[in-house]
Design an enzyme around this catalytic site. Structure first.
Site, PDB file in Angstrom:
ATOM      1  N   LYS A 159       4.048  -6.817   3.892  1.00 55.46           N
ATOM      2  CA  LYS A 159       3.790  -5.416   3.565  1.00 55.46           C
ATOM      3  C   LYS A 159       3.422  -4.677   4.849  1.00 55.46           C
ATOM      4  O   LYS A 159       2.994  -5.280   5.837  1.00 55.46           O
ATOM      5  CB  LYS A 159       2.681  -5.264   2.537  1.00 55.46           C
ATOM      6  CG  LYS A 159       1.321  -5.726   2.933  1.00 55.46           C
ATOM      7  CD  LYS A 159       0.329  -4.777   3.572  1.00 55.46           C
ATOM      8  CE  LYS A 159       0.488  -3.328   3.304  1.00 55.46           C
ATOM      9  NZ  LYS A 159      -0.602  -2.581   4.065  1.00 55.46           N
ATOM     10  N   GLU A 177       6.676   4.741   7.309  1.00 57.04           N
ATOM     11  CA  GLU A 177       6.262   5.958   6.612  1.00 57.04           C
ATOM     12  C   GLU A 177       7.115   7.151   7.024  1.00 57.04           C
ATOM     13  O   GLU A 177       7.114   7.567   8.178  1.00 57.04           O
ATOM     14  CB  GLU A 177       4.781   6.231   6.882  1.00 57.04           C
ATOM     15  CG  GLU A 177       3.886   5.272   6.092  1.00 57.04           C
ATOM     16  CD  GLU A 177       2.423   5.387   6.442  1.00 57.04           C
ATOM     17  OE1 GLU A 177       1.613   4.813   5.715  1.00 57.04           O
ATOM     18  OE2 GLU A 177       2.090   6.046   7.426  1.00 57.04           O
ATOM     19  N   THR A 192      -0.696  -2.695  10.289  1.00 57.85           N
ATOM     20  CA  THR A 192      -1.361  -2.889   8.984  1.00 57.85           C
ATOM     21  C   THR A 192      -0.413  -3.728   8.239  1.00 57.85           C
ATOM     22  O   THR A 192       0.341  -3.261   7.403  1.00 57.85           O
ATOM     23  CB  THR A 192      -1.483  -1.636   8.131  1.00 57.85           C
ATOM     24  OG1 THR A 192      -2.174  -0.690   8.873  1.00 57.85           O
ATOM     25  CG2 THR A 192      -2.245  -1.920   6.843  1.00 57.85           C
ATOM     26  N   ASN A 232       0.406  10.862   5.613  1.00 56.91           N
ATOM     27  CA  ASN A 232      -0.851  10.529   6.261  1.00 56.91           C
ATOM     28  C   ASN A 232      -1.889  11.633   6.197  1.00 56.91           C
ATOM     29  O   ASN A 232      -3.077  11.395   6.413  1.00 56.91           O
ATOM     30  CB  ASN A 232      -0.604  10.085   7.702  1.00 56.91           C
ATOM     31  CG  ASN A 232      -0.050   8.680   7.717  1.00 56.91           C
ATOM     32  OD1 ASN A 232      -0.733   7.763   7.294  1.00 56.91           O
ATOM     33  ND2 ASN A 232       1.192   8.537   8.137  1.00 56.91           N
ATOM     34  N   THR A 259       0.866  -1.192   0.000  1.00 56.04           N
ATOM     35  CA  THR A 259       0.000   0.000   0.000  1.00 56.04           C
ATOM     36  C   THR A 259       0.903   1.243   0.000  1.00 56.04           C
ATOM     37  O   THR A 259       1.349   1.673  -1.055  1.00 56.04           O
ATOM     38  CB  THR A 259      -0.968   0.020   1.205  1.00 56.04           C
ATOM     39  OG1 THR A 259      -0.240  -0.187   2.410  1.00 56.04           O
ATOM     40  CG2 THR A 259      -2.032  -1.047   1.050  1.00 56.04           C
ATOM     41  N   THR A 276      -6.279  11.491  -0.523  1.00 57.10           N
ATOM     42  CA  THR A 276      -6.550  12.522  -1.539  1.00 57.10           C
ATOM     43  C   THR A 276      -5.755  12.276  -2.814  1.00 57.10           C
ATOM     44  O   THR A 276      -5.019  11.328  -2.911  1.00 57.10           O
ATOM     45  CB  THR A 276      -6.225  13.910  -0.974  1.00 57.10           C
ATOM     46  OG1 THR A 276      -4.889  13.878  -0.479  1.00 57.10           O
ATOM     47  CG2 THR A 276      -7.177  14.277   0.120  1.00 57.10           C
TER      48      THR A 276
END
Lengths: 413, 413
Positions: free
Chosen positions: B187, B284, B198, B408, B159, B413
């Protein structure tokens, strides 16, 4: 820029309570080379009673250790000496000596017992506090003492705060010629979490209050205010909150059955809540003021568990920053809060009045536009109804922004 | 950019295990308009045994609910079907129907019982999963099945990951003509927290392993790997980790006393740890890979309490981002971790080999330069010695950066 109105109010003087603030050179000068207020003195009358609560951090700062000692010795403290810019925390035995020397310097100048002085520090952790700068500034601090200097004191205790924070109330009390006055100042904008925050708060009333009642009211007030806010989940080494009854008025509160007790308590609660909310509104980098209300819980701990899981989630906080009604992150946080036997089918989630989630999924009536409209606001109410009881709890928090990272990545530099 | 080397290794094929990935159109196209792999199929031989652990989030996703049911029905699953781009979480009864339809589509194409198909989803929460796109892609998925398609599968489950993550090991086993092979793909890069993340991970061996042993080894391996990493403290609704023994080799592990048991277990543990660390390295916005080792504790929970207090502190994480040896924030986190009776005088804190804190304050031998030198590195070991016992625990985490906020705040968007 704080979220919403946190203007500093006009502060009504309280008889016998004088304040001053000077630039001792503990803080670095501002970007434009100006020196900043960083040493504050508050003088209390001999009639004053002082109740306090302090950080529960195991690495509590040297001044906190000393505060606890001095407060245990006497509840009639005469001076509060507060420096900002340096926390005097994790400074070992030397830190204790510096905090003690600070109290002594004040005590000698004032001619009182050293144990009637309470020391407080806030700022960077682990740096030696320059006692010479403090000692040198004591005479000037005493010269400047004035009953009107509340704004100066509020400014002098600031660290990363963008503005001073104060509240002031006066109430007519039946049968008393004096009005009841309560003033409060506070600082704090990061490292804010229950139990408590990098937070200093001093609330002073002109009433004469029984010491045990005063301490009880303080603990309850803190619990409903400073222990219900979170910015980044960090609890500081230096948190302190005092409630002082100066006692130079004809308002006497020495009994829970006394007519004024409830009025006083309610006023104190409201002011604590207002001060706590001002801290959140000025949270580091905050662009949103978020009220999280968890309702229909079986008990208070599970409501708070859910509320803090949401408030501490960086994903929820960044979605708030982006004004993105990414409610999946909210339900994920509810789901991992750790509430035993939680049945998601019974949970409802609202953004203001907009029902987002029910029966384990997106509400049928929900539209992205309705959620987006709420998220664009500066002040947002996030309601979670657990559907399993009658208890509710409310906390206040902020979003997580680039500005927060910038402030905290650059704080020492 | 991941921290350190997380290159995708050469994957050794495992007999009977075929993989494929296609672009079903569940993910949005990339910035340059290209479609991205988002639907993965893994075919297992009839000899395979499948052990699994799943998220503990109360809002668990529809595929997880179904996975648990199907895994309880049989441990001989034949197909794993995984989509990325949409979590099919918080989608209510409709979500369950879609997950079931996905399994059915695979089962019909393959001619197996629907309950031998395990479904997985990862991506945005709360959006309906487009079943038509999945059904339309099933034939192509089957056509593309190959024993060599591990890299495709690793890419298809991504993702916000910046790169696919895999591990592959082969070991010579005494008395077996076959080599022991273990392959794993995973992942995850945000919403990463113990219990679990996640995170999807699929580890497959060619060995033939007793089902109970397989489940035991999986649970222990997860506990020492995926349950020891944290990026943002968020636990997802979709976490799943499978350990599959494909069983088409002459390596048999059906007894804890068997010669190969310990060799196999150790190899699995190492691979899980490596996969988990790759997830952290690709966290991230991460610019640092931080190992937090808490030693000399009385028990494991208190070591983990301290480790996670540090790892979750936004102030510590931003200091790491700034390469600022602001150790005050580290000791503050230790102090508020909530360890009962913690005596700070006995605690030592090290950055790599540099002693920073002892006896409640800065170590005499410490210099800012020495601390700063460590902080400038990409990979940092933060050691806390509690000085009160003999237990130690290790976890892995990242810093908190502007990039994390950007990712994040813009994810949907």
């Amino acid at each position: 820029m704080p979220v919403g109105d946190i203007n500093f109010p006009e502060m009504i003087p309280i008889a016998g309570v004088k304040l001053s603030a000077v630039s001792a050179g503990i803080k670095k000068t501002s970007a434009s080379g100006e020196s900043r207020l960083d040493l504050v003195l508050i003088e209390l009358p001999a009639t004053a009673k002082v109740a306090g609560v302090y950080t529960q951090n195991a690495y509590c700062a040297a001044p906190i250790t000393l505060c606890r000692e001095h407060a245990a010795y006497s509840s009639n403290s005469r001076y509060l000496i507060i420096n900002s810019g340096n926390a005097n925390a994790c400074t070992g035995e030397q830190g204790i000596q510096v905090a003690l020397a600070t109290c002594k310097a004040v005590a000698i100048q004032a001619g009182v017992d050293c144990k009637l002085v309470l020391p407080f520090s806030t700022g960077v952790i682990g740096e030696p506090l320059p006692i010479d700068k403090i000692e040198k500034s004591i005479p000037e601090l005493f010269e400047k003492l004035e009953e009107s200097h509340w704004p100066l004191a509020a400014e002098g205790i600031m660290t990363t705060d963008t503005c001073p924070k104060g509240v002031s109330k006066s109430l007519v009390i039946d049968g008393s010629s004096d009005k009841l006055i309560i003033n409060g100042i506070a600082k704090g904008s990061g490292m804010i979490n229950p139990n408590m925050a990098t937070m200093l708060a001093y609330v002073v009333t002109n009433a004469c209050v029984d010491m045990q009642l005063l301490q009880e009211i303080l603990i309850e007030a803190v619990n409903l205010s400073f222990n219900r806010i979170t910015i980044d989940g960090d609890t500081s080494t230096n948190d302190s909150c005092l409630l002082v009854a100066a006692g130079k008025s004809d308002i006497v509160i020495n009994d829970k059955r006394s007519a004024h007790y409830l009025v006083f308590k309610q006023a104190v609660f409201e002011m604590f809540k207002e001060l706590a909310q001002k801290i959140v509104r000025d949270g580091e980098g905050a662009t949103k003021f978020v009220t999280i209300s968890v309702e229909e819980g079986i008990n208070s701990p599970e409501c708070l568990q859910v509320a803090y899981a949401i408030a501490h989630s960086p994903l929820v906080k960044t979605a708030l920053f982006a004004s993105d009604a990414n409610w999946g992150r909210i339900v994920a946080a509810i789901g991992y809060a750790g509430v035993e036997g939680l049945c998601v089918d019974g949970i409802r989630v609202y953004l203001d009045d907009v029902l987002i989630v029910e029966k384990g999924g997106r509400a049928q009536s929900y539209s992205e536009d309705a959620g987006a409209a709420v998220m664009l606001k500066d002040e947002i109410l996030l309601r979670v109804c657990l559907g399993r009881g009658e208890v509710h709890e409310t906390i206040w928090t902020t979003d997580l922004t680039h500005e927060y990272i910038t402030i905290n990545a650059e704080y020492r530099t």
